[in-house]
Motif scaffolding. Structure first.
Motif, mmCIF file in Angstrom:
data_model
loop_
_atom_site.group_PDB
_atom_site.id
_atom_site.type_symbol
_atom_site.label_atom_id
_atom_site.label_comp_id
_atom_site.label_asym_id
_atom_site.label_seq_id
_atom_site.Cartn_x
_atom_site.Cartn_y
_atom_site.Cartn_z
ATOM 1 N N UNK A 170 2.036 -2.492 -14.468
ATOM 2 C CA UNK A 170 1.650 -2.862 -13.110
ATOM 3 C C UNK A 170 2.087 -1.811 -12.087
ATOM 4 N N UNK A 171 2.253 -0.568 -12.523
ATOM 5 C CA UNK A 171 2.632 0.501 -11.598
ATOM 6 C C UNK A 171 1.510 0.812 -10.622
ATOM 7 N N UNK A 172 0.313 0.271 -10.877
ATOM 8 C CA UNK A 172 -0.798 0.478 -9.958
ATOM 9 C C UNK A 172 -0.585 -0.155 -8.601
ATOM 10 N N UNK A 173 0.387 -1.069 -8.508
ATOM 11 C CA UNK A 173 0.678 -1.680 -7.210
ATOM 12 C C UNK A 173 1.072 -0.632 -6.171
ATOM 13 N N UNK A 174 1.641 0.483 -6.641
ATOM 14 C CA UNK A 174 2.026 1.548 -5.708
ATOM 15 C C UNK A 174 0.812 2.113 -4.986
ATOM 16 N N UNK A 175 -0.365 2.006 -5.600
ATOM 17 C CA UNK A 175 -1.576 2.525 -4.970
ATOM 18 C C UNK A 175 -1.876 1.773 -3.674
ATOM 19 N N UNK A 176 -1.609 0.461 -3.657
ATOM 20 C CA UNK A 176 -1.876 -0.294 -2.425
ATOM 21 C C UNK A 176 -0.893 0.106 -1.326
ATOM 22 N N UNK A 177 0.377 0.272 -1.709
ATOM 23 C CA UNK A 177 1.366 0.707 -0.721
ATOM 24 C C UNK A 177 0.981 2.068 -0.149
ATOM 25 N N UNK A 178 0.440 2.942 -1.005
ATOM 26 C CA UNK A 178 -0.005 4.263 -0.552
ATOM 27 C C UNK A 178 -1.169 4.138 0.429
ATOM 28 N N UNK A 179 -2.149 3.297 0.086
ATOM 29 C CA UNK A 179 -3.308 3.105 0.964
ATOM 30 C C UNK A 179 -2.867 2.567 2.318
ATOM 31 N N UNK A 180 -1.973 1.595 2.308
ATOM 32 C CA UNK A 180 -1.526 0.992 3.568
ATOM 33 C C UNK A 180 -0.736 1.997 4.416
ATOM 34 N N UNK A 181 0.051 2.847 3.764
ATOM 35 C CA UNK A 181 0.844 3.826 4.514
ATOM 36 C C UNK A 181 -0.029 4.919 5.108
ATOM 37 N N UNK A 182 -0.983 5.417 4.315
ATOM 38 C CA UNK A 182 -1.794 6.536 4.783
ATOM 39 C C UNK A 182 -2.930 6.115 5.706
ATOM 40 N N UNK A 183 -3.398 4.880 5.587
ATOM 41 C CA UNK A 183 -4.541 4.454 6.386
ATOM 42 C C UNK A 183 -4.170 3.529 7.547
ATOM 43 N N UNK A 184 -3.028 2.851 7.445
ATOM 44 C CA UNK A 184 -2.646 1.896 8.505
ATOM 45 C C UNK A 184 -1.205 2.045 8.967
ATOM 46 N N UNK A 185 -0.558 3.151 8.595
ATOM 47 C CA UNK A 185 0.821 3.423 9.026
ATOM 48 C C UNK A 185 1.793 2.300 8.668
ATOM 49 N N UNK A 186 1.545 1.591 7.593
ATOM 50 C CA UNK A 186 2.480 0.560 7.130
ATOM 51 C C UNK A 186 3.510 1.243 6.237
ATOM 52 N N UNK A 187 4.802 1.203 6.591
ATOM 53 C CA UNK A 187 5.823 1.870 5.772
ATOM 54 C C UNK A 187 5.803 1.368 4.330
ATOM 55 N N UNK A 188 6.238 2.225 3.424
ATOM 56 C CA UNK A 188 6.230 1.845 2.014
ATOM 57 C C UNK A 188 7.063 0.593 1.758
ATOM 58 N N UNK A 189 8.201 0.460 2.440
ATOM 59 C CA UNK A 189 9.030 -0.732 2.219
ATOM 60 C C UNK A 189 8.267 -1.999 2.587
ATOM 61 N N UNK A 190 7.550 -1.949 3.725
ATOM 62 C CA UNK A 190 6.752 -3.111 4.138
ATOM 63 C C UNK A 190 5.578 -3.330 3.179
ATOM 64 N N UNK A 191 4.996 -2.228 2.685
ATOM 65 C CA UNK A 191 3.892 -2.355 1.744
ATOM 66 C C UNK A 191 4.316 -3.037 0.460
ATOM 67 N N UNK A 192 5.448 -2.629 -0.092
ATOM 68 C CA UNK A 192 5.924 -3.251 -1.319
ATOM 69 C C UNK A 192 6.423 -4.674 -1.067
ATOM 70 N N UNK A 193 6.997 -4.904 0.112
ATOM 71 C CA UNK A 193 7.446 -6.261 0.432
ATOM 72 C C UNK A 193 6.255 -7.212 0.521
ATOM 73 N N UNK A 194 5.152 -6.755 1.131
ATOM 74 C CA UNK A 194 3.962 -7.610 1.228
ATOM 75 C C UNK A 194 3.415 -7.923 -0.156
ATOM 76 N N UNK A 195 3.484 -6.950 -1.071
ATOM 77 C CA UNK A 195 3.065 -7.185 -2.448
ATOM 78 C C UNK A 195 3.959 -8.204 -3.130
ATOM 79 N N UNK A 196 5.275 -8.115 -2.865
ATOM 80 C CA UNK A 196 6.214 -9.061 -3.472
ATOM 81 C C UNK A 196 5.924 -10.482 -3.002
ATOM 82 N N UNK A 197 5.648 -10.632 -1.696
ATOM 83 C CA UNK A 197 5.321 -11.953 -1.161
ATOM 84 C C UNK A 197 4.057 -12.494 -1.827
#
Length: 383
Positions: A118-145
């Motif tokens: 499930x390392x592909x989850x990092x791809x969503x954090x990357x998309x959110x950071x590069x396209x919507x300025x969502x920090x990686x910590x927030x990106x991974x936290x949203x995935x955890x939720x």
């Protein structure tokens, strides 16, 4: 004075870190591939008495209209996944439209079919950071939720289906399931994942509502150690983003309702597949058994033992259907294979469209910065 062939300490440490990351990824990949082989072999051994010709005949004779309906139902669940993810982000103070969030979910889920553990989850954090300025910590936290709500919802659905079978007098089949080796293993794995999910959820909610100053004490102990301070800051930021959602009862209820609808459509997809293969079950038992099979199958494939959950889902699904109904192993296995393949097919098609719409490439998914910036209907990349 050093010549051009010598590397600085910073360069060497950077190379070592990169090598370590690549080695870790390769190790996870080998373990997942080995797990996939073992699971497939185990599935073959468990179902060695099933006639492959029967399975293929069942698949070829499936009702195309019901299969088409199953594809439509499952496709409808994806915008709902995007809307739910948008609600999670909104609770963290981040905004993104439903179309963009749906594309981001498609990207990560498609990557998970190809990338081990499930390392592909990092791809969503990357998309959110590069396209919507969502920090990686927030990106991974949203995935955890999102993951916690997914697991809690399917665990609840499994419990409801089990209760319905018991209340309607299906104690006999339940006893058979308890005695059947494959069903017992699947139920045990599902129970373990469900218990862990409830435990994690309880800890997160409790911590979110407790003002005990633990973060300040940890920061004080880490003072003067830069690496530890950075790691701690990231961990506390992640925990804070997760907890901010738990502090909003209305948001929790909205995300929970969205999760219930998403997984109800997932179950309905499997029920339509079972109907397409002529299971012969009445509507009530079909819905209950379909719910339990999909729930236990998804809970079992949480374990990172195979690529994309291949084998785990089919084994759990087949074991439950065979143990709880008069449906033969050939039909049950055919339904499990078609259901999983149909869902993965929709995911791959949607993921390909999302990657194209977002202007991503394979290298973008692993790079720290986007290789190019494109404007598209889903929004412009970060400048």
């Amino acid at each position: 004075m050093s010549d051009g062939g010598e590397r600085t300490g910073a360069d060497a440490s950077g190379d070592d870190a990169a090598s370590g990351g690549i080695a870790a990824a390769l190790t996870r990949g080998r373990l997942t591939i080995a797990g996939t082989v073992l699971v497939v072999v185990g599935l073959f051994v468990a179902l060695r008495d099933v006639d492959v010709g029967t399975v293929l005949a069942e698949i070829s004779s499936a009702d195309p209209r019901l299969l088409g309906a199953a594809v439509v139902v499952y496709a409808v669940s994806w915008p709902l996944r995007g809307r739910r993810y948008g609600d999670v982000l909104a609770a963290m103070g981040r905004r993104a439209g439903t179309a963009f969030c749906t594309a981001a979910v498609f990207v990560s889920q498609t990557a998970n079919l190809a990338i081990p553990a499930r390392a592909g989850d990092a791809a969503r954090a990357y998309v959110m950071e590069t396209r919507r300025d969502v920090p990686y910590t927030a990106g991974f936290a949203s995935l955890a939720v999102e993951r916690v709500f997914d697991l809690a919802t399917i665990a609840a659905l499994a419990g409801l289906a089990t209760a319905w079978l018991a209340v309607t007098g299906a104690a006999g089949p339940l006893e058979i399931a308890a005695e059947a080796g494959g069903a017992r293993t699947a139920l045990a794995a599902a129970a373990a994942v469900s218990t862990a999910t409830v435990g994690v959820g309880f800890v997160v909610v409790t911590a979110a509502r407790a003002d005990h100053g633990l973060g300040a004490r940890l920061r004080a102990r880490a003072a003067g150690r830069p690496r530890l301070e950075r790691a701690l800051a990231a961990a506390l930021g992640f925990a804070g983003d997760v907890q901010v959602v738990a502090r909003q009862p209305a948001t929790v209820a909205r995300i929970g309702a969205g999760s219930l609808l998403i997984w109800a459509l997932d179950v309905l997809t499997a029920v339509l597949v079972l109907g397409a293969l002529g299971s012969g079950l009445a509507l009530g038992p079909l819905l209950a058994v379909g719910t339990l099979a999909v729930s236990v199958g998804n809970l079992a494939k949480v374990l990172p033992l195979s690529q994309g959950g291949v084998g785990l889902y089919e084994a759990a699904f087949t074991a439950l259907v065979v143990a709880l109904t008069p449906v033969g192993a050939g039909t049950a296995l055919a339904a499990a294979i078609v259901d999983h393949a149909l869902k993965n097919g929709v995911t791959l098609v949607g993921g390909a469209g999302a990657v194209a719409a977002l202007g991503l490439s394979v290298s973008d998914a692993t790079a720290s910065e986007p290789s190019r910036e494109t404007d598209n209907v889903l929004g412009s990349p970060k400048k």
